[in-house]
Design a protein around this motif. Structure first.
Motif, short mmCIF file in Angstrom:
data_model
loop_
_atom_site.label_atom_id
_atom_site.label_comp_id
_atom_site.label_asym_id
_atom_site.label_seq_id
_atom_site.Cartn_x
_atom_site.Cartn_y
_atom_site.Cartn_z
N UNK A 210 0.86 -1.18 0.00
CA UNK A 210 0.00 0.00 0.00
C UNK A 210 0.90 1.23 0.00
N UNK A 211 0.62 2.17 -0.91
CA UNK A 211 1.32 3.45 -0.97
C UNK A 211 0.30 4.57 -0.91
N UNK A 217 5.27 4.37 2.01
CA UNK A 217 4.86 2.98 2.20
C UNK A 217 3.98 2.86 3.44
N UNK A 218 2.82 2.24 3.27
CA UNK A 218 1.91 2.00 4.39
C UNK A 218 2.06 0.56 4.90
N UNK A 219 2.10 -0.37 3.99
CA UNK A 219 2.25 -1.78 4.38
C UNK A 219 2.77 -2.55 3.17
N UNK A 220 3.47 -3.66 3.45
CA UNK A 220 3.97 -4.51 2.36
C UNK A 220 4.14 -5.94 2.86
N UNK A 221 3.81 -6.82 1.95
CA UNK A 221 4.07 -8.23 2.20
C UNK A 221 4.69 -8.83 0.95
N UNK A 228 11.92 -3.59 10.23
CA UNK A 228 10.67 -4.03 10.84
C UNK A 228 9.51 -3.29 10.19
N UNK A 229 8.27 -3.72 10.51
CA UNK A 229 7.09 -3.07 9.94
C UNK A 229 7.01 -1.61 10.36
N UNK A 230 7.34 -1.32 11.61
CA UNK A 230 7.28 0.08 12.08
C UNK A 230 8.37 0.92 11.41
#
Length: 516
Positions: A210-211, A217-221, A228-230
């Motif tokens: 998600x951008x 960047x908001x989230x990525x998998x 880390x995610x944070x």
């Protein structure tokens, strides 16, 4: 085989066969190359279609999540307006509290909810203390939204501080008469998207991200290596190609080098309507083209095998061509040799059948061949002497010492010639002038003997006739003066040689001989 027959038998020359092999290999390589290129394009096209569908699906899910938030804020705004205008405000306030509690349970990404009046002052909040408007940047965003009456009913604000993972969502509120009364606000926890993406089933090599509209960047998998995610949240994605595609509407799928993991990917863009978010779904080119690369390997091996088999067949064919050429040249050489041998045989036959008698024996002296002159001189037919020894012609005129000397000369010098008295079949003894030659094989051993002879009977008769005519009277047959003088000279020479006085020599007088 003449040239016309040879040309009809062998259709292709060596260079024609080589050219055909090279042409076939070129056609095969071109066909394989075209098939691989077409398969490459189809694999990438299928990956684009798949990633576009996946991106649209995730975008619809995100839109649904924000629609639920928007519905929550809309319902909260309506209840809050009723609570302000109705005399039973306490009951509505309880209903308002219950609605908020239910929504927070059903929407786990709701961090805080609040109500702001038309002047920008917070009236009610739940969840995080100091919300809304506690943060100066949030308060400034709220004021701008209140002052811009042309703006849409809702707005999203994401603080720019690194590591911030909450987002502000605003919606305008109106009373029953349509007058603007304030704002309903919600703070959303962006880690929700990270947790939501973890529940998705992804194939190997796939990625979802998600951008926002600022390329953050908001989230990525899957997650980023070493982050880390944070730490990854809010990181700016540096990609001019991707940014250009996000700002335009024409391009929704492209192939680029991912700025997040350095892998080359087929990425597709799914836009969340009315929100500054985009879904980026990527497929690793290595994974997309994995089957294609296997196909390249298999077809390449097939081409190599075909090339090797073709080369072996071509080599075999060229070997046959060279063999045929060698055979053709050998045949021509044999034809030439045969012609020369025929000519030599004709010459030999002419020489063999001359006026001289000839016989050929093996090394043991067995007669192998005679000519017609031999038959005429000796009176023997060829069938009577073949396989027998030449001694059948012996007259007994010569002793063993003669023959020993003759064969000694043949062994020493390879040939001998001289006069030999032989016997005809009729029993007549006659003189021959004989030449005997030994024939050796390549190793030097004697393999044959060749004898030529001529009949000297007529010559001897002619010599005797000449002697008779010279020394005898042709009428009476008596010796003439020439014979007497010759005999007298011989007698004188004999006496002088022996030292004996010859009476005729002491009384020289003219010898009167009557000649007729």
């Amino acid at each position: 085989m003449n040239r016309q027959e040879r040309s009809a038998y062998r259709r292709w020359t060596a260079w024609q066969a080589t050219a055909f092999y090279l042409a076939m290999m070129c056609c095969l390589v071109l066909a394989v190359g075209w098939a691989l290129k077409d398969r490459h394009a189809r694999e990438l096209a299928a990956a684009r279609v798949n990633s576009l569908a996946h991106a649209d699906l995730v975008a619809e899910w995100a839109k649904g999540a924000f629609t639920s938030t928007d519905n929550t804020l809309s319902g909260m705004a309506n209840l809050f307006a009723l609570a302000l205008n109705d005399e039973r405000g306490e009951g509505l306030a309880e209903a308002f509290e219950m609605l908020l509690a239910q929504r927070q349970q059903s929407l786990p990404f709701l961090d805080s909810l609040g109500v702001i009046d038309h002047l920008g002052e917070p009236l009610y909040s739940t969840g995080n203390p100091g919300f809304p408007g506690h943060d100066p940047e949030e308060r400034a965003h709220i004021r701008r939204f209140l002052q811009d009456h042309a703006q849409r009913l809702s707005a999203v604000h994401w603080p720019s501080e690194p590591g911030e993972h909450r987002m502000l969502y605003l919606r305008r509120m109106f009373d029953g008469e349509g007058r603007f009364t304030g704002l309903a606000a919600a703070r959303l926890d962006l880690f929700y998207f990270t947790h939501a993406l973890e529940r998705l089933q992804l194939h190997e090599g796939q990625s979802v991200a998600f951008l926002d509209d600022q390329m953050r960047l908001i989230a990525r998998r899957p997650g980023l290596s070493g982050r880390s995610a944070s730490q990854a949240l809010g990181m700016r994605v540096e990609s001019a190609e991707l940014e250009q595609a996000l700002r335009g509407e024409e391009v929704r799928s492209l192939t680029l080098l991912s700025p997040l993991d350095g892998d080359r990917r087929v990425v597709s863009i799914g836009r969340v309507e009315e929100l500054p978010f985009s879904v980026i779904v990527g497929h690793s080119v290595d994974q997309v083209l994995g089957a294609w690369r296997e196909m390249v390997l298999v077809l390449s091996l097939g081409v190599l095998v075909m090339a090797a088999l073709g080369w072996l067949i071509l080599r075999h064919y060229l070997h046959l061509v060279r063999t045929e050429d060698d055979l053709y040249r050998s045949e021509q050489a044999l034809r030439t040799l045969n012609g020369s041998l025929q000519a030599e045989l004709k010459i030999a036959d002419l020489a063999f059948n001359t006026h001289l008698g000839m016989l050929i024996t093996d090394a043991d002296g067995i007669i192998l061949k005679v000519n017609a002159t031999f038959e005429r001189i000796t009176g023997y037919h060829a069938s009577e002497v073949l396989g027998r020894n030449p001694s059948i012609l012996s007259s007994g005129h010569h002793d063993a010492d003669f023959y020993r000397q003759m064969w000694g000369a043949i062994d020493a010098q390879g040939s001998w010639e001289g006069e030999v008295w032989n016997r005809r079949k009729s029993g007549q003894i006659y003189p021959q002038w004989v030449t005997i030659s030994a024939v050796s094989d390549p190793s030097g051993s004697i393999s044959h003997y060749v004898a030529t002879f001529s009949d000297m009977s007529l010559r001897r008769a002619a010599e005797q006739e000449a002697h008779r005519l010279a020394f005898y009277d042709p009428l009476t047959g008596l010796p003439n003066r020439r014979l007497v003088l010759e005999r007298l000279g011989e007698a004188i020479s004999l006496c002088q040689g022996q030292g004996v006085r010859c009476p005729a020599a002491g009384r020289p007088r003219r010898l009167q001989v009557r000649q007729r």
